[in-house]
Design a protein around this motif. Structure first.
Motif, PDB file in Angstrom:
ATOM      1  N   PRO A  72      98.090  22.909   7.971  1.00  0.00           N
ATOM      2  CA  PRO A  72      96.701  22.972   7.204  1.00  0.00           C
ATOM      3  C   PRO A  72      96.920  23.110   5.763  1.00  0.00           C
ATOM      4  N   ARG A  97      88.084  15.760   8.584  1.00  0.00           N
ATOM      5  CA  ARG A  97      87.864  17.342   8.490  1.00  0.00           C
ATOM      6  C   ARG A  97      87.624  17.897   9.797  1.00  0.00           C
ATOM      7  N   GLN A  98      86.891  17.546  10.575  1.00  0.00           N
ATOM      8  CA  GLN A  98      86.370  18.100  11.811  1.00  0.00           C
ATOM      9  C   GLN A  98      86.329  17.239  13.179  1.00  0.00           C
ATOM     10  N   GLU A 247      84.502  24.025  15.529  1.00  0.00           N
ATOM     11  CA  GLU A 247      84.602  22.992  14.400  1.00  0.00           C
ATOM     12  C   GLU A 247      84.154  23.524  13.115  1.00  0.00           C
ATOM     13  N   TYR A 250      86.244  24.696  10.655  1.00  0.00           N
ATOM     14  CA  TYR A 250      86.935  23.742   9.403  1.00  0.00           C
ATOM     15  C   TYR A 250      85.963  23.306   8.565  1.00  0.00           C
ATOM     16  N   LEU A 299      94.014  28.973  10.419  1.00  0.00           N
ATOM     17  CA  LEU A 299      93.936  27.933  11.414  1.00  0.00           C
ATOM     18  C   LEU A 299      95.298  27.254  11.549  1.00  0.00           C
TER      19      LEU A 299
END
Length: 378
Positions: A72, A97-98, A247, A250, A299
């Protein structure tokens, strides 16, 4: 009183300087017009495919899922450079991104094979169906219904009925990830399920919502009995709330929550604006960047730093608006989207987008509630 979760200031791993240099070299040769808030307003599918060809999409997905197995923090470097340059990344943004990470953690092997390779190549774009009319940022008040259906010409599955609003990029998306209430009468945070709806689809209508500038980024998406087979339920039925909150870490913590107006800040520096005003802004930006890096590091360790992410989003989006106020005070230019002056154009773009900074991804009031719960005071 409980303390906030530990969040070490972020540090970048060895080798990221070379990665940063490669991204800058690519951007120097690419053809695009820089703009503020480019992760929402700058959509260019060809540019997205070019990033995919260089391995800069799906970076954190493992090789077995078609990704590149990068950290990340390495992805952070790429994203930071793209946003600082005002590059047109909106087309692939949500998918990369998610949706990609959510498919990795919650999707079936079939779902992963169907969607992840296209996301990594910059050829499969997603929208997110969360916000609804009259609901603000209260996701638990979801009224879109998912009703079980069995047999028939389509087989077993679900029919979606309801409306989503402020759905970024739905008019460009190849699929939309929809949060719906699948259990009638369930408690607010229970009985929610996520569904993957390929687009276009029967029973799905996408209507444009024009922004203050007249541009089209947002949409209203209406589901009128749209059928979703069991094979496109993401995760377990009823587990949608847990999946969505994961989610949101993120969605809320990345550099896009700090850098939507960075282009304007850079132009102010080039124009020789008041160094004291610039210094104050840059000091704030550096501290926020360290916090955002810290979330990226968490993350990378497999943690879900939802409270820290809420803090970064709250503080970062307020900072973005402060950049606009500084530009109004020190730019010596008026907002003008048609001006040949890049600073006047950037200021116009930022002013129009600013009302959404503290709304999208959760209003600041909602975010402060999350932090309060994390502290044990709510």
């Amino acid at each position: 009183m409980p303390s906030l979760p530990e969040l070490e200031p972020g540090t970048l791993p060895p080798g990221t300087a070379g990665l940063r240099a490669r991204v800058r070299s690519f951007l120097a040769e690419a053809s695009f017009t820089p703009r503020c808030d480019s992760w929402l307003t700058g959509a260019d599918p060809a540019f997205s495919r070019a990033l995919g060809a260089r391995g800069w999409l799906g970076m954190t997905l493992p090789a077995r899922a078609g990704g590149h197995g990068r950290s990340p923090l390495e992805r952070f470097v790429v994203i930071e450079e793209l946003l600082a340059a005002g590059a047109p990344v909106a087309a692939h943004w949500i998918a990369d991104r998610q949706v990609g990470p959510s498919l990795l953690h919650n999707g079936t092997p079939e779902q992963q094979r169907r969607f992840l390779p296209g996301i990594v190549r910059g050829e499969c774009f997603f929208a997110i169906g969360m916000s609804e009319p009259d609901s603000g940022s209260d996701l638990a008040s979801v009224r879109t219904r998912a009703e079980r259906t069995r047999g028939g010409e389509h087989g077993d599955g679900w029919r979606l009925t309801g409306t989503k609003v402020w759905t970024s990029g739905a008019h460009l998306a190849h699929a939309i990830l929809v949060l719906a209430r699948s259990e009638r009468g369930s408690e607010r945070h229970a009985g929610l399920t996520q569904f993957i709806v390929p687009l276009p689809a029967e029973g799905v209508t996408i209507r444009p919502i024009a922004s203050l500038s007249g541009e089209h980024h947002f949409n209203e998406v209406v589901f009128d009995g749209a059928f979703v087979p069991d094979a496109l339920v993401l995760g377990k039925p009823g587990d949608g709330w847990r999946q969505v909150t994961a989610e949101l870490a993120y969605e809320r913590s990345g550099p896009e929550r700090l850098l939507s107006t960075f282009l304007l800040l850079r132009l102010l520096h080039e124009r020789g604006a008041d160094p004291r005003a610039l210094g104050r802004l840059l000091a704030r930006l550096w501290a926020l960047r360290q916090a955002s890096l810290g979330v990226a590091g968490a993350l990378a360790q497999g943690r879900t730093p939802d409270v820290a992410a809420a803090l970064v989003k709250d503080l970062g989006t307020r900072f973005e608006s402060e950049v606009i106020e500084a530009a109004r005070d020190h730019a010596g230019a008026e907002p003008d989207p048609g001006s040949p002056d890049p600073l006047a154009r950037a200021l116009a773009q930022a002013v129009v987008q600013a009302p959404g900074f503290t709304l999208r991804g959760g209003t600041n009031e909602i975010l402060r509630g999350i932090v309060a719960r994390g502290l044990g005071v709510r």
